[in-house]
Design a protein around this motif. Structure first.
Motif, mmCIF file in Angstrom:
data_model
loop_
_atom_site.group_PDB
_atom_site.id
_atom_site.type_symbol
_atom_site.label_atom_id
_atom_site.label_comp_id
_atom_site.label_asym_id
_atom_site.label_seq_id
_atom_site.Cartn_x
_atom_site.Cartn_y
_atom_site.Cartn_z
ATOM 1 N N LEU A 342 -52.980 -63.657 27.794
ATOM 2 C CA LEU A 342 -51.643 -63.970 28.349
ATOM 3 C C LEU A 342 -50.686 -62.742 28.649
ATOM 4 O O LEU A 342 -50.470 -61.706 27.809
ATOM 5 C CB LEU A 342 -50.775 -64.729 27.160
ATOM 6 N N HIS A 388 -43.178 -69.323 32.644
ATOM 7 C CA HIS A 388 -44.573 -69.536 33.106
ATOM 8 C C HIS A 388 -45.324 -68.150 32.981
ATOM 9 O O HIS A 388 -44.940 -67.381 33.701
ATOM 10 C CB HIS A 388 -44.926 -70.274 34.116
ATOM 11 N N GLN A 393 -53.639 -67.885 30.154
ATOM 12 C CA GLN A 393 -53.159 -69.457 30.093
ATOM 13 C C GLN A 393 -52.995 -69.778 28.551
ATOM 14 O O GLN A 393 -53.532 -69.213 27.719
ATOM 15 C CB GLN A 393 -54.377 -70.435 30.599
ATOM 16 N N ASN A 400 -54.766 -76.905 29.711
ATOM 17 C CA ASN A 400 -53.775 -75.950 30.276
ATOM 18 C C ASN A 400 -52.505 -76.653 30.114
ATOM 19 O O ASN A 400 -52.165 -77.586 30.638
ATOM 20 C CB ASN A 400 -54.203 -75.593 31.707
ATOM 21 N N SER A 401 -51.303 -75.888 29.335
ATOM 22 C CA SER A 401 -50.013 -76.247 29.410
ATOM 23 C C SER A 401 -49.522 -76.503 30.795
ATOM 24 O O SER A 401 -48.525 -77.274 30.784
ATOM 25 C CB SER A 401 -49.158 -75.146 28.796
ATOM 26 N N SER A 402 -49.749 -75.726 31.876
ATOM 27 C CA SER A 402 -49.343 -76.187 33.081
ATOM 28 C C SER A 402 -49.683 -77.236 33.866
ATOM 29 O O SER A 402 -49.103 -77.736 34.671
ATOM 30 C CB SER A 402 -49.643 -74.793 34.180
ATOM 31 N N ASP A 403 -50.688 -77.971 33.219
ATOM 32 C CA ASP A 403 -51.397 -79.122 33.709
ATOM 33 C C ASP A 403 -50.786 -80.488 32.916
ATOM 34 O O ASP A 403 -51.095 -81.669 33.306
ATOM 35 C CB ASP A 403 -53.015 -79.316 33.516
#
Length: 584
Positions: A342, A388, A393, A400-403
């Motif tokens: 990260l 973000h 990730q 994945n947190s973004s999904d």
């Protein structure tokens, strides 16, 4: 003329009410024409000495009917104007709220609070006048002279034509003023918003200013800004007064030219007494609508300047939009969080998070510690999705947190911070935002878990009024109430960001005790500057300059004699000094 197509199309519901306002105003004009015809014919008969009692009674009845029509139409026009403006206020404020709600929180925080407040309050009010008064008056001002011309042309074409030709002089003056007003009002709004921002900033920081005795300096700064605003306001008023005087001159001058033309036509024998009186009575009606439009014009210009700022906000690109294929996050009570390589930086010069690789296990108390600026708060922001990562990730149970769909994500991940917000209203209202269908029994159960139930019962129950930011509660009570609200939310993972900072010892012990009980069912992440709170943790991660430098339990880290040991001993020494000073 000033018609903002985008603004009109944004609030399409208002179109029918604008049309209704124009129609009712036109009917009021018809009433005025009938009134003028009746009065002129009455005078004509009196001049010809043919007026009888019966005719006078008929004239009186027609006159009362025409005046009644004017009054009724005027009232209905006002009602339609109200509905037009109401739709505008509701629609624009909804759009502003939806835009802010769709932004990532870090982008919302970049917006000026005072600017948003002024745009959503006074700015929208100015646009209300644009829709409720200016636009209907604009269309009516075009319709009224044409109606009067088509009626009066049958009595005398030259006089009617002279009146019609003089009418465009007023809109031409409005267009000329518009060029000056547009620049001036844009500058006015910029200064106005700046003054509001300074005032709000100084108001919120008044305690700090008092402590450092700097309030006098800030007051002088505010005086200077207020004087600047006064000058620009005076320029706006001067421009408005000058333009009003110009429009008065054109309106009354145009009516005078029409009346003079009618008198000359009467003298030449081309007009009867009835017709010349009719022209005298109706000449001003050619110009009154446009003169009234001019008075609304400056307010409408202010609304137009406000709408530019609203559309600037609405057009602001969202820094990161959620993928259309976002999946729901419906995991329950067994959430594992994995950070893979990260990276995050607020600027190119310095990384806030630099290559973090770690795992947060469920049913454990995981604590992140480190010196100020080590990246703890940034990590919280990344875990919650407020910011973000630029690289790497964050995985929640391998996803994945973004999904993940934000709504379902926040149902399972809950943040309790040292600055949790308490809203003005009842205590019940503040609790129900965590679970809208919660019963009073469930709310009291959550309150009892943080030792607040008895206090609430003694102070009015769940209807106990709370001030903004919980200003009628102590710091410890605010934190415990925030924790109770979070418990009522019943998330699967709780992140505590300095949740025990700046509160009394009793409240801190209550919160820590409950956190340790909660880990049996939930995933618990805790950010703490006070290392004594990490002694009983299952896993401690030590951050330094955004990097993971140590990890383990308290005893394991103390054996290493590294950064954690150094910080722990320093804090313990300071606490011993304070304890000794208190005893002394």
């Amino acid at each position: 003329m000033m018609i903002d197509k985008r603004l009109i199309n944004t609030v399409e519901d208002s179109k029918k009410w604008i049309a209704a306002t124009v129609l009712w105003n036109w009917l009021a004009l018809v009433g005025s024409i009938v009134t003028a015809v009746t009065f002129a014919w009455c005078l004509h008969q009196a001049f010809e000495q043919t007026l009888s009692l019966t005719s006078a009674v008929i004239f009186f009845i027609v006159l009362v009917a025409a005046l009644s029509l004017r009054v009724f139409a005027g009232k209905m026009a006002g009602k339609a104007s109200y509905y037009a403006s109401t739709h505008v206020k509701h629609k624009l404020r909804t759009l502003i709220y939806q835009k802010l709600a769709s932004m990532p929180l870090n982008q919302v925080n970049q917006q000026s609070t005072s600017s948003l407040v002024q745009i959503a309050s006074e700015g929208v009010e100015q646009i209300e006048i644009y829709f409720g008064r200016y636009l209907p008056q604009l269309f009516y001002s075009l319709l009224a002279p044409l109606t009067l011309f088509l009626f009066l042309v049958f009595f005398n074409a030259p006089t009617a034509l002279v009146l019609l030709v003089c009418v465009p002089l007023i809109p031409m003056s409005i267009i000329a003023v518009n060029k000056i007003a547009k620049r001036l009002l844009a500058k006015y709004w910029a200064i106005y918003v700046g003054l509001g921002s300074s005032f709000l900033d100084n108001l919120q920081g008044l305690v700090t200013l008092k402590i450092y005795q700097d309030d006098d300096y800030k007051a002088k700064q505010m005086d200077s800004e207020a004087e600047h605003f006064r000058k620009i306001t005076m320029k706006v008023l001067t421009m408005q007064l000058n333009s009003v005087s110009l429009m008065d001159l054109l309106a009354y001058g145009g009516a005078a030219i029409g009346i003079l033309t009618a008198l000359l036509q009467f003298q030449a024998g081309h007009l009867t007494v009835f017709a010349v009186i009719l022209f005298i009575l109706l000449s001003s009606e050619f110009f009154i609508p446009l003169r009234l439009l001019g008075s609304f014009f400056h307010v409408a210009m202010n609304g137009k300047a406000a709408s530019d700022k609203i559309f600037t906000l609405l057009d602001t690109p969202i820094t990161r939009t959620q993928a259309e294929s976002a999946v729901n996050f419906d995991e329950k009570n067994n959430i594992q969080i994995t950070l893979q390589n990260l990276h995050f930086a607020y600027s190119a010069e310095k990384n806030a998070i630099n290559g973090l690789n770690l795992t947060i296990q469920p049913h454990q108390l995981t604590v992140f510690v480190g010196k100020s600026g080590c990246g703890k708060s940034t990590l919280v922001s990344l875990l919650m999705g407020f910011n973000h990562a630029q690289q790497g990730q964050i995985l929640f149970n391998g996803k994945n947190s973004s999904d993940l769909h934000r709504t379902s994500f926040y149902q399972q991940i809950c943040l309790v911070s040292h600055s949790s917000y308490i809203f003005k209203g009842s205590l019940r209202e503040n609790m129900l935002m965590a679970q809208i269908n919660a019963s009073d029994e469930q709310i009291y159960q959550a309150l009892s878990q943080v030792n607040l139930a008895d206090f609430v019962r003694e102070n009015g129950g769940l209807d106990m009024p709370l001030l903004s930011r919980g200003n009628n509660l102590s710091g410890g009570q605010i934190q415990r109430l925030a924790l109770a609200r979070a418990l009522l939310h019943d998330a699967s993972c709780y992140i505590f960001d300095e949740a025990t900072s700046n509160i009394d010892v009793e409240s801190e012990e209550i919160i820590l005790q409950f956190i340790h009980q909660l880990k049996a069912e939930k995933t618990i992440v805790m950010i703490s500057h006070r290392l004594a709170n990490a002694v009983q943790a299952d896993k401690i991660y030590v951050l330094d300059n955004g990097q993971l430098v140590e990890q383990g339990t308290h005893s394991q880290l103390m054996e290493k004699q590294g950064l954690y040991t150094e910080m722990f001993n320093q804090q313990k020494a300071l606490e011993n000094i304070r304890t000794g000073a208190n005893y002394a």
